[in-house]
Design a protein around this motif. Sequence first.
Motif, PDB file in Angstrom:
ATOM      1  N   MET B   1       0.866  -1.262   0.190  1.00 45.17           N
ATOM      2  CA  MET B   1      -0.146   0.054   0.143  1.00 45.17           C
ATOM      3  C   MET B   1       0.999   1.691  -0.226  1.00 45.17           C
ATOM      4  O   MET B   1       1.724   1.116   0.821  1.00 45.17           O
ATOM      5  N   PRO B   2       0.587   2.310  -0.992  1.00 50.31           N
ATOM      6  CA  PRO B   2       1.115   3.501  -1.011  1.00 50.31           C
ATOM      7  C   PRO B   2       1.298   4.660   0.216  1.00 50.31           C
ATOM      8  O   PRO B   2       0.148   4.273   0.647  1.00 50.31           O
ATOM      9  N   LYS B   3       2.393   4.690   0.785  1.00 52.06           N
ATOM     10  CA  LYS B   3       2.900   5.841   2.368  1.00 52.06           C
ATOM     11  C   LYS B   3       1.378   6.771   1.980  1.00 52.06           C
ATOM     12  O   LYS B   3       0.734   7.550   3.096  1.00 52.06           O
ATOM     13  N   GLY B   4       1.415   6.911   1.065  1.00 50.82           N
ATOM     14  CA  GLY B   4       0.748   8.345   0.241  1.00 50.82           C
ATOM     15  C   GLY B   4      -1.536   8.118   1.127  1.00 50.82           C
ATOM     16  O   GLY B   4      -1.684   8.908   0.935  1.00 50.82           O
ATOM     17  N   SER B   5      -1.269   6.663   0.502  1.00 47.50           N
ATOM     18  CA  SER B   5      -2.851   6.618   0.061  1.00 47.50           C
ATOM     19  C   SER B   5      -3.560   6.388   1.821  1.00 47.50           C
ATOM     20  O   SER B   5      -4.981   7.060   1.896  1.00 47.50           O
ATOM     21  N   ASN B   6      -2.983   6.832   2.991  1.00 52.90           N
ATOM     22  CA  ASN B   6      -3.014   7.147   4.442  1.00 52.90           C
ATOM     23  C   ASN B   6      -3.120   8.956   4.383  1.00 52.90           C
ATOM     24  O   ASN B   6      -1.706   9.392   4.177  1.00 52.90           O
ATOM     25  N   LYS B   7      -4.711   9.399   4.243  1.00 52.27           N
ATOM     26  CA  LYS B   7      -4.596  10.916   4.087  1.00 52.27           C
ATOM     27  C   LYS B   7      -4.162  11.239   5.567  1.00 52.27           C
ATOM     28  O   LYS B   7      -4.841  12.465   5.675  1.00 52.27           O
ATOM     29  N   ARG B   8      -4.772  10.521   6.797  1.00 45.04           N
ATOM     30  CA  ARG B   8      -5.544  10.211   8.087  1.00 45.04           C
ATOM     31  C   ARG B   8      -3.960  11.045   8.758  1.00 45.04           C
ATOM     32  O   ARG B   8      -2.772  10.628   8.128  1.00 45.04           O
ATOM     33  N   SER B   9      -3.763  12.495   8.704  1.00 39.99           N
ATOM     34  CA  SER B   9      -3.083  12.868  10.166  1.00 39.99           C
ATOM     35  C   SER B   9      -2.269  12.459  11.030  1.00 39.99           C
ATOM     36  O   SER B   9      -3.189  12.297  11.380  1.00 39.99           O
ATOM     37  N   PRO B  10      -1.139  12.180  11.228  1.00 44.63           N
ATOM     38  CA  PRO B  10      -0.507  11.354  12.361  1.00 44.63           C
ATOM     39  C   PRO B  10      -0.797  11.545  13.263  1.00 44.63           C
ATOM     40  O   PRO B  10      -0.265  11.468  14.109  1.00 44.63           O
ATOM     41  N   VAL B  11      -1.967  13.258  13.623  1.00 49.57           N
ATOM     42  CA  VAL B  11      -1.469  14.062  14.943  1.00 49.57           C
ATOM     43  C   VAL B  11      -2.662  13.894  15.234  1.00 49.57           C
ATOM     44  O   VAL B  11      -4.227  14.011  15.442  1.00 49.57           O
ATOM     45  N   ALA B  12      -2.203  13.613  16.851  1.00 47.58           N
ATOM     46  CA  ALA B  12      -3.503  13.348  17.405  1.00 47.58           C
ATOM     47  C   ALA B  12      -3.683  13.598  18.986  1.00 47.58           C
ATOM     48  O   ALA B  12      -2.374  14.271  20.304  1.00 47.58           O
ATOM     49  N   ILE B  13      -5.110  14.779  19.661  1.00 49.68           N
ATOM     50  CA  ILE B  13      -3.847  15.158  21.048  1.00 49.68           C
ATOM     51  C   ILE B  13      -5.344  13.684  21.928  1.00 49.68           C
ATOM     52  O   ILE B  13      -6.011  13.655  22.037  1.00 49.68           O
ATOM     53  N   ARG B  14      -4.379  13.586  23.264  1.00 50.21           N
ATOM     54  CA  ARG B  14      -5.214  12.384  24.281  1.00 50.21           C
ATOM     55  C   ARG B  14      -5.779  13.267  25.428  1.00 50.21           C
ATOM     56  O   ARG B  14      -4.387  13.805  26.023  1.00 50.21           O
ATOM     57  N   ALA B  15      -6.967  13.571  26.053  1.00 48.83           N
ATOM     58  CA  ALA B  15      -6.619  13.825  27.713  1.00 48.83           C
ATOM     59  C   ALA B  15      -7.038  13.768  28.840  1.00 48.83           C
ATOM     60  O   ALA B  15      -8.359  12.419  27.595  1.00 48.83           O
ATOM     61  N   ARG B  16      -6.237  12.203  29.199  1.00 47.70           N
ATOM     62  CA  ARG B  16      -6.588  11.660  30.588  1.00 47.70           C
ATOM     63  C   ARG B  16      -6.955  12.089  31.830  1.00 47.70           C
ATOM     64  O   ARG B  16      -6.253  12.328  32.368  1.00 47.70           O
ATOM     65  N   ILE B  17      -7.816  11.908  32.625  1.00 44.01           N
ATOM     66  CA  ILE B  17      -8.718  12.855  33.754  1.00 44.01           C
ATOM     67  C   ILE B  17      -8.495  11.171  34.735  1.00 44.01           C
ATOM     68  O   ILE B  17      -9.104  10.127  34.310  1.00 44.01           O
ATOM     69  N   ARG B  18      -7.943  11.297  35.796  1.00 45.13           N
ATOM     70  CA  ARG B  18      -8.044  10.268  36.811  1.00 45.13           C
ATOM     71  C   ARG B  18      -8.146  10.709  37.704  1.00 45.13           C
ATOM     72  O   ARG B  18      -7.872  11.810  38.566  1.00 45.13           O
ATOM     73  N   ILE B  19      -8.770  10.040  38.873  1.00 47.26           N
ATOM     74  CA  ILE B  19     -10.399  10.479  40.434  1.00 47.26           C
ATOM     75  C   ILE B  19      -9.158   9.641  41.142  1.00 47.26           C
ATOM     76  O   ILE B  19      -8.621   7.966  41.241  1.00 47.26           O
ATOM     77  N   LEU B  20      -7.649  10.391  42.026  1.00 43.55           N
ATOM     78  CA  LEU B  20      -6.464   9.155  42.728  1.00 43.55           C
ATOM     79  C   LEU B  20      -7.951   9.208  44.193  1.00 43.55           C
ATOM     80  O   LEU B  20      -8.457  10.474  44.642  1.00 43.55           O
ATOM     81  N   HIS B  21      -7.767   7.972  44.996  1.00 44.76           N
ATOM     82  CA  HIS B  21      -8.311   7.801  46.521  1.00 44.76           C
ATOM     83  C   HIS B  21      -7.051   7.042  47.021  1.00 44.76           C
ATOM     84  O   HIS B  21      -7.291   5.296  46.397  1.00 44.76           O
ATOM     85  N   GLY B  22      -6.378   7.576  48.158  1.00 43.71           N
ATOM     86  CA  GLY B  22      -5.435   6.771  48.100  1.00 43.71           C
ATOM     87  C   GLY B  22      -4.478   5.654  46.614  1.00 43.71           C
ATOM     88  O   GLY B  22      -4.596   7.497  46.500  1.00 43.71           O
ATOM     89  N   ASP B  23      -4.126   5.280  47.493  1.00 42.32           N
ATOM     90  CA  ASP B  23      -3.900   4.594  46.556  1.00 42.32           C
ATOM     91  C   ASP B  23      -4.231   3.625  45.400  1.00 42.32           C
ATOM     92  O   ASP B  23      -4.202   3.601  43.994  1.00 42.32           O
TER      93      ASP B  23
END
Lengths: 123, 123
Positions: B1-23
Motif C-alpha cells: 500500500m503506497p504510503k500516500g494512500s493514508n490521508k489521515r494526519s498522524p497527529v492527535a491529542i489525548r486527554a486523560r483524567i484520573r480521580i485518585l483515592h489513596g492508592d
Amino acid sequence: MPKGSNKRSPVAIRARIRILHGDDIAIGPGKAELLEFVRKTGSIAEAAKRMGMSYMRAWTLIKTMNACFKEPLVEAVRGGRAHGGATLTETGRQALRLYQQMESDCLKSTTARWKELRSLLRG
Amino acid sequence: MPKGSNKRSPVAIRARIRILHGDDIAIGPGKAELLEFVRKTGSIAEAAKRMGMSYMRAWTLIKTMNACFKEPLVEAVRGGRAHGGATLTETGRQALRLYQQMESDCLKSTTARWKELRSLLRG
C-alpha cells in the motif's frame, strides 16, 4: 502511627495530556518533565539523573521529540560542559510552554464539576 | 500500500483524567468505559466481554469504585438475567456523567493552544 494523624484528603485529580504522532508520543507528561529539566540544568545528563533515568533513555526520548516536530526541541551547546551541554531551542521553549498551559487550562476547566464529583467520594 | 494512500494526519491529542483515592483510581478512562458498557448492556458479564476483560477483572474494578464512593456506582439487579444483571445507581450515573463532562471540558479548554502546538509538529 494513629490513622487520624494523616490529615491529608486521600482524594486528588490528575489530568494528563499526550500529543500523539503516529505511534509515538510527541510530548506527554514524562517528555515535558524532561524538557523542563534540560531547560533548568542545561544538561541532558543532569536532566536524566534528576528523573532517575539513564542518559541513553533521555537521549532516546529527545530524539523522538525532535523527530516529531518540524524543528528540534533540544540542541547540543557547542563548547559546553562535560557530557555535552544542551539547551531548548525556540521551538522547544514554545512547545513546552504550550503543553504546560494546556495541562493547566485542562485542570482549570474541570474545577466546578470536580467539586461536584468530589462530593460523591468518601473521605 | 503506497504510503500516500493514508490521508489521515498522524497527529492527535489525548486527554486523560484520573480521580485518585489513596492508592486507588476511583475513576479513570478504563473504569468510565466499563460503567458506560454496564449502563448500555445492563450486565457486568457483557460489559467485561466488550472490553476484552474477564468477569473477575471487571468485578474487581467495580468493587474498587464502589468502595471509593459514598454510595455504590453499580448494583446487581435482582431477578435479572443469567450471570447477574447490573445497573448504574443514581450516584453511578452522576459520577459517569461528571467524569465524561470533565474529559470533554478539558479537551475544549485546550483548543486554541493545541492549534498552536500542532502547527509546530510535522505532518
